[in-house]
Design a protein around this motif. Sequence first.
Motif, PDB file in Angstrom:
ATOM      1  N   GLU A 112       0.804  -1.146  -0.177  1.00 50.72           N
ATOM      2  CA  GLU A 112      -0.051  -0.144  -0.107  1.00 50.72           C
ATOM      3  C   GLU A 112       0.751   1.253  -0.036  1.00 50.72           C
ATOM      4  O   GLU A 112       0.621   2.222  -0.525  1.00 50.72           O
ATOM      5  N   LYS A 161      -5.997   0.990  -1.741  1.00 51.96           N
ATOM      6  CA  LYS A 161      -6.075  -0.288  -1.022  1.00 51.96           C
ATOM      7  C   LYS A 161      -5.299  -1.324  -1.988  1.00 51.96           C
ATOM      8  O   LYS A 161      -5.270  -1.181  -3.219  1.00 51.96           O
ATOM      9  N   ARG A 162      -4.748  -2.350  -1.162  1.00 44.27           N
ATOM     10  CA  ARG A 162      -4.145  -3.515  -1.974  1.00 44.27           C
ATOM     11  C   ARG A 162      -5.433  -4.126  -2.507  1.00 44.27           C
ATOM     12  O   ARG A 162      -5.670  -4.332  -3.816  1.00 44.27           O
ATOM     13  N   ARG A 163      -6.420  -4.524  -1.679  1.00 42.68           N
ATOM     14  CA  ARG A 163      -8.004  -5.025  -2.143  1.00 42.68           C
ATOM     15  C   ARG A 163      -8.886  -4.070  -1.661  1.00 42.68           C
ATOM     16  O   ARG A 163      -9.070  -4.102  -0.524  1.00 42.68           O
ATOM     17  N   GLY A 165     -12.280  -3.003  -0.588  1.00 41.65           N
ATOM     18  CA  GLY A 165     -13.608  -3.594  -0.185  1.00 41.65           C
ATOM     19  C   GLY A 165     -14.391  -2.491   0.268  1.00 41.65           C
ATOM     20  O   GLY A 165     -14.188  -1.206   0.194  1.00 41.65           O
ATOM     21  N   ALA A 194      -7.009   0.667  -6.054  1.00 42.29           N
ATOM     22  CA  ALA A 194      -6.757  -0.679  -5.600  1.00 42.29           C
ATOM     23  C   ALA A 194      -6.078  -1.699  -6.797  1.00 42.29           C
ATOM     24  O   ALA A 194      -6.564  -1.486  -7.818  1.00 42.29           O
ATOM     25  N   GLN A 195      -5.439  -2.615  -6.413  1.00 44.98           N
ATOM     26  CA  GLN A 195      -4.873  -3.757  -7.360  1.00 44.98           C
ATOM     27  C   GLN A 195      -6.196  -4.659  -7.577  1.00 44.98           C
ATOM     28  O   GLN A 195      -6.331  -4.863  -8.762  1.00 44.98           O
ATOM     29  N   GLU A 196      -7.015  -4.748  -6.689  1.00 36.65           N
ATOM     30  CA  GLU A 196      -8.421  -5.579  -6.867  1.00 36.65           C
ATOM     31  C   GLU A 196      -9.578  -4.937  -6.240  1.00 36.65           C
ATOM     32  O   GLU A 196      -9.443  -4.460  -4.993  1.00 36.65           O
ATOM     33  N   ILE A 197     -10.597  -4.651  -7.028  1.00 37.11           N
ATOM     34  CA  ILE A 197     -11.842  -4.054  -6.242  1.00 37.11           C
ATOM     35  C   ILE A 197     -12.857  -5.073  -6.324  1.00 37.11           C
ATOM     36  O   ILE A 197     -13.227  -5.549  -7.374  1.00 37.11           O
ATOM     37  N   LYS A 198     -13.580  -5.320  -5.231  1.00 39.63           N
ATOM     38  CA  LYS A 198     -14.376  -6.196  -5.294  1.00 39.63           C
ATOM     39  C   LYS A 198     -15.684  -5.837  -5.778  1.00 39.63           C
ATOM     40  O   LYS A 198     -16.050  -4.450  -5.265  1.00 39.63           O
ATOM     41  N   VAL A 214      -8.262   0.597 -11.167  1.00 42.03           N
ATOM     42  CA  VAL A 214      -7.284  -0.509 -10.661  1.00 42.03           C
ATOM     43  C   VAL A 214      -6.104  -0.168 -11.277  1.00 42.03           C
ATOM     44  O   VAL A 214      -5.728   0.058 -12.339  1.00 42.03           O
TER      45      VAL A 214
END
Length: 231
Positions: A112, A161-163, A165, A194-198, A214
């Motif tokens: 992060e 964020k990294r992931r 949420g 973020a690297q990955e977004i839910k 992303v």
Amino acid sequence: MRLVVAHCSVDYAGRLSAHLPLAPRVLMLKADGSVLIHSDGGSYKPLNWMSPPCSVSVSQPDEHEAAGGVTELWTVRHAKTDDVLVVSLHEILHDSAHELGIDPGLIKDGVEADLQELLAEQIEVLGEGHTLVRREYMTAIGPVDILARDANGRSVAVEIKRRGGVDGVEQLTRYLELMNRDPHIAPVTGVFAAQEIKPQARTLAQDRGIRCVVLDYDAMRGMDDVHARLF
């Protein structure tokens, strides 16, 4: 910092009006002048608050208020707006003051922190014409990862964020609510990066007018050439 646990009701008047009925709550009065009202739920989000610069005055209730059980009134006034927060205290259960000293700031995990540094250096990832204002832009409730300006000169708050949420979107929403009260930087739009977004976080962000981006960590570090990929 002063911490008070008390039975109280709270009234807020300004650009909007809000009322918290009588209940036990935690009142936080910080050294920077901010006042926050918490319940025993809702995670770390206050029920209501006043951000600095503001002042607190203490007064005695009138006869009608005293008859209703009020023992003391706190009036919190913002120095730059007409916003007023009135706390009607009925019973103080706990009252303590603590000197916390200078806070060292939030230390993020490696990825992060790296993402924040890389995005600050490559702010154009957010879009053509974006410029960096500063990293770790401090607000009364914590630092926003990046404050930038878009091609039209409008303020942009970025949470990284990294992931990604739902909690991250809620965090950015609180920052935006607070920052948009400051006439020096308002209006402020939000970017959730973020690297990955839910999927749930993306849906919530879009519903609140927050843009999602992303981040390709390897590409930003120069470890992966996105233009050389076959797929």
